[in-house]
Design an enzyme around this catalytic site. Structure first.
Site, mmCIF file in Angstrom:
data_model
loop_
_atom_site.group_PDB
_atom_site.id
_atom_site.type_symbol
_atom_site.label_atom_id
_atom_site.label_comp_id
_atom_site.label_asym_id
_atom_site.label_seq_id
_atom_site.Cartn_x
_atom_site.Cartn_y
_atom_site.Cartn_z
ATOM 1 C CE LYS A 167 65.685 116.515 58.162
ATOM 2 N NZ LYS A 167 66.892 116.629 58.936
HETATM 3 P P1 NAD Z 1 68.865 126.828 55.311
HETATM 4 O O1 NAD Z 1 67.453 126.842 54.756
HETATM 5 O O2 NAD Z 1 69.115 127.814 56.468
HETATM 6 O O3 NAD Z 1 69.830 127.223 54.116
HETATM 7 C C1 NAD Z 1 70.169 126.364 53.050
HETATM 8 C C2 NAD Z 1 71.097 127.437 52.180
HETATM 9 O O4 NAD Z 1 71.358 126.642 51.034
HETATM 10 C C3 NAD Z 1 70.612 128.670 51.709
HETATM 11 O O5 NAD Z 1 71.665 129.516 51.665
HETATM 12 C C4 NAD Z 1 70.048 128.403 50.234
HETATM 13 O O6 NAD Z 1 70.265 129.571 49.430
HETATM 14 C C5 NAD Z 1 71.196 127.554 49.760
HETATM 15 N N1 NAD Z 1 71.162 126.737 48.481
HETATM 16 C C6 NAD Z 1 70.064 125.937 48.131
HETATM 17 N N2 NAD Z 1 70.048 125.367 47.232
HETATM 18 C C7 NAD Z 1 71.315 125.524 46.604
HETATM 19 C C8 NAD Z 1 72.236 125.157 45.578
HETATM 20 N N3 NAD Z 1 71.705 124.459 44.681
HETATM 21 N N4 NAD Z 1 73.338 125.708 45.643
HETATM 22 C C9 NAD Z 1 73.841 126.772 46.526
HETATM 23 N N5 NAD Z 1 73.114 126.992 47.696
HETATM 24 C C10 NAD Z 1 72.025 126.543 47.726
HETATM 25 O O7 NAD Z 1 69.148 125.511 55.672
HETATM 26 P P2 NAD Z 1 70.114 124.718 56.744
HETATM 27 O O8 NAD Z 1 69.519 124.920 57.987
HETATM 28 O O9 NAD Z 1 71.617 125.703 56.861
HETATM 29 O O10 NAD Z 1 70.368 123.364 56.262
HETATM 30 C C11 NAD Z 1 71.465 122.869 55.210
HETATM 31 C C12 NAD Z 1 71.709 121.591 55.053
HETATM 32 O O11 NAD Z 1 72.312 121.270 56.471
HETATM 33 C C13 NAD Z 1 70.526 120.730 54.765
HETATM 34 O O12 NAD Z 1 70.864 119.517 54.194
HETATM 35 C C14 NAD Z 1 70.132 120.273 56.100
HETATM 36 O O13 NAD Z 1 69.378 118.967 56.214
HETATM 37 C C15 NAD Z 1 71.575 120.184 56.878
HETATM 38 N N6 NAD Z 1 71.579 120.272 58.259
HETATM 39 C C16 NAD Z 1 70.865 121.307 59.068
HETATM 40 C C17 NAD Z 1 70.817 121.305 60.268
HETATM 41 C C18 NAD Z 1 70.563 122.586 61.232
HETATM 42 O O14 NAD Z 1 70.587 122.443 62.202
HETATM 43 N N7 NAD Z 1 69.838 123.492 60.600
HETATM 44 C C19 NAD Z 1 71.473 120.121 60.956
HETATM 45 C C20 NAD Z 1 72.212 119.155 60.293
HETATM 46 C C21 NAD Z 1 72.144 119.033 58.982
#
Ligand code: NAD
Length: 430
Positions: free
Chosen positions: A109
């Site tokens: 990561k």
């Molecule tokens: P992103 O940046 O596209 O979106 C994150 C979202 O979370 C945004 O809407 C932001 O406003 C919101 N957010 C942040 N802090 C917050 C809070 N305290 N309360 C409410 N909302 C909040 O990120 P993403 O790619 O959607 O990733 C989200 C999670 O999923 C992360 O933990 C990431 O590690 C995990 N993840 C992502 C992927 C991927 O393919 N992108 C794959 C596996 C896991």
């Protein structure tokens, strides 16, 4: 030092679960130490020129946790909260995630401490190129393959690939996944994590004998993963009653019209002004009387402080590490089923693997093929995790760790010729 930070340190949470699985498998101390320690930790500092001509310094990390099962794989996060312990935990979770899903990758990561919303597209490109050039010796299609995570997407992956290719003097699309299609990305990758979550959620509901039609869902986080999760579950007839982003939480107990809300959100970059729902407190969203709660934002959304107030019967961990290890105990005693992150959000890394395969084989799969293959991987993993949990009367989380650890430990013993180490006891695992 702040005891709250230590208490909910994501790396400590990861270790706590790791040790529970290692105890069940009777993993020796030597092997345990080896498997919990990252293979490589790189910290980088770099400067970029802002659009106004000023120089700004940044700090970033890349942690390679394991390459035992294949090249390390894992996203790059742009967020002000990025820190080494978080990146170490996220890297280890990638190792367990790829292992439990049978994907021939290890775990890594990366992250840069910054708020991407504070920078123009040109500045983000300079940040990404500078970060890449500092880590060009770590990345590589057969060494370490990044992907998008919070705050990054296909644009950043394209810049990373271009910078890496320039440094190596040839085009190397396989160095990164989650790219735009024109750069060698895979169809189905953008929505893969959310699609995978919907598959796993339906399997979990079936396991619990709950009809998904009309079942109520609350989703924290409306980024790449939260938004597609909401859309796919809405399309399956589930009632999404609450969603949130970092600024606003919205609730409509009769169900939100998700396609309409997505159009509104994409146009306004915010929920502010949306009139068909009530604004609620962020904490309230997690404690609503719903059937399914989906934390899809950050680590530690659910800790010992609010776990007792959760009313959902099912939590599907879409973010990495949204439930702390002390919350696990409270949720278990309240009979709340938790589908662990390493299973629930694995659709993303599965299609990343398909993208990497297409790049190396110079193939292009169609979307039906990508989705079908992903569903097969996730269904198999789900059944392996849940049958292991039932067989040994352990939680699905510890079952997932046991399966992953068993695979990584066996391969490590083989690679190191560690035949003196006590053999694993759960050899009956299928
Ligand atoms: P992103 O940046 O596209 O979106 C994150 C979202 O979370 C945004 O809407 C932001 O406003 C919101 N957010 C942040 N802090 C917050 C809070 N305290 N309360 C409410 N909302 C909040 O990120 P993403 O790619 O959607 O990733 C989200 C999670 O999923 C992360 O933990 C990431 O590690 C995990 N993840 C992502 C992927 C991927 O393919 N992108 C794959 C596996 C896991």
């Amino acid at each position: 030092m702040n005891t709250e930070i230590i208490k909910h340190n994501p790396f400590e949470s990861m270790l706590d679960r790791f040790n529970k699985a290692a105890d069940l498998l009777h993993v020796s101390d030597v092997l345990r130490q080896k498997l919990q320690t990252p293979e490589k930790i790189v910290k980088v500092n770099f400067d970029i020129e802002l659009d106004n001509g000023q120089l700004k310094s940044f700090e970033g990390f890349r942690v390679v946790h394991s390459t035992v099962l294949g090249p390390s794989k894992g996203g790059i996060r742009y967020n002000t909260c990025v820190n080494l312990d978080e990146v170490k935990a996220l890297a280890a979770w990638m190792t367990w995630k790829t292992a439990v899903n049978g994907i021939p990758f290890g775990g890594a990561k990366g992250g840069v401490i910054c708020n991407p919303l504070d920078y123009s597209k040109a500045e983000l490109e300079r940040i990404t190129r500078a970060y890449t050039s500092k880590l060009a010796h770590v990345f590589g299609p057969d060494k370490d393959v990044p992907a998008p995570d919070m705050g990054t997407g296909a644009d950043e992956m394209g810049w990373l690939m271009d910078e890496f290719s320039k440094i190596h003097g040839k085009k190397m699309p396989g160095v990164v996944t989650g790219k735009h299609l024109k750069h060698g990305g895979s169809v189905g990758r953008v929505e893969a994590t959310g699609r995978g979550v919907s598959i796993i959620t339906l399997l979990a509901l079936e396991h619990m004998k709950i009809n998904p039609m009309g079942a109520k869902v609350a989703i924290q986080g409306f980024g790449n993963v939260g938004m597609y999760t909401a859309l796919f579950l809405y399309e399956k007839g589930m009632k999404i009653v609450a969603v949130s982003d970092v600024n606003t939480a919205l609730c409509n107990i009769y169900g939100l019209n998700i396609p309409e809300l997505i159009v509104y959100y994409n146009e306004n970059k915010s929920f502010a002004g949306y009139t068909k729902a009530n604004v609620i407190q962020h904490e309230e969203l997690l404690e609503l009387p719903v059937d399914v709660l989906i934390p899809a934002a950050m680590e530690n959304a659910i800790t010992d402080e609010n776990a007792g107030n959760i009313k959902a019967m099912l939590i599907v961990e879409v973010a990495n590490g949204p439930v702390s290890s002390d919350a696990d105990i409270i949720l278990k005693s309240n009979h709340v089923l938790v589908v662990p992150d390493v299973l629930a959000n694995a659709g993303g890394v599965t299609v990343s693997y398909f993208e990497w395969l297409q790049n190396s084989l110079n193939q292009k799969w169609d979307v039906a093929q990508v989705n079908f293959r992903m569903e097969q991987v996730l269904q198999k993993s789900f059944h392996e995790v849940f049958s292991t949990a039932e067989l040994y009367t352990i939680s699905p989380r510890i079952a997932a760790y046991v399966i992953a650890l068993d695979r990584v430990a066996k391969k490590t013993e083989e690679q190191m010729g560690m035949d003196t180490v006590a053999g694993l006891q759960l050899n009956t695992l299928k």
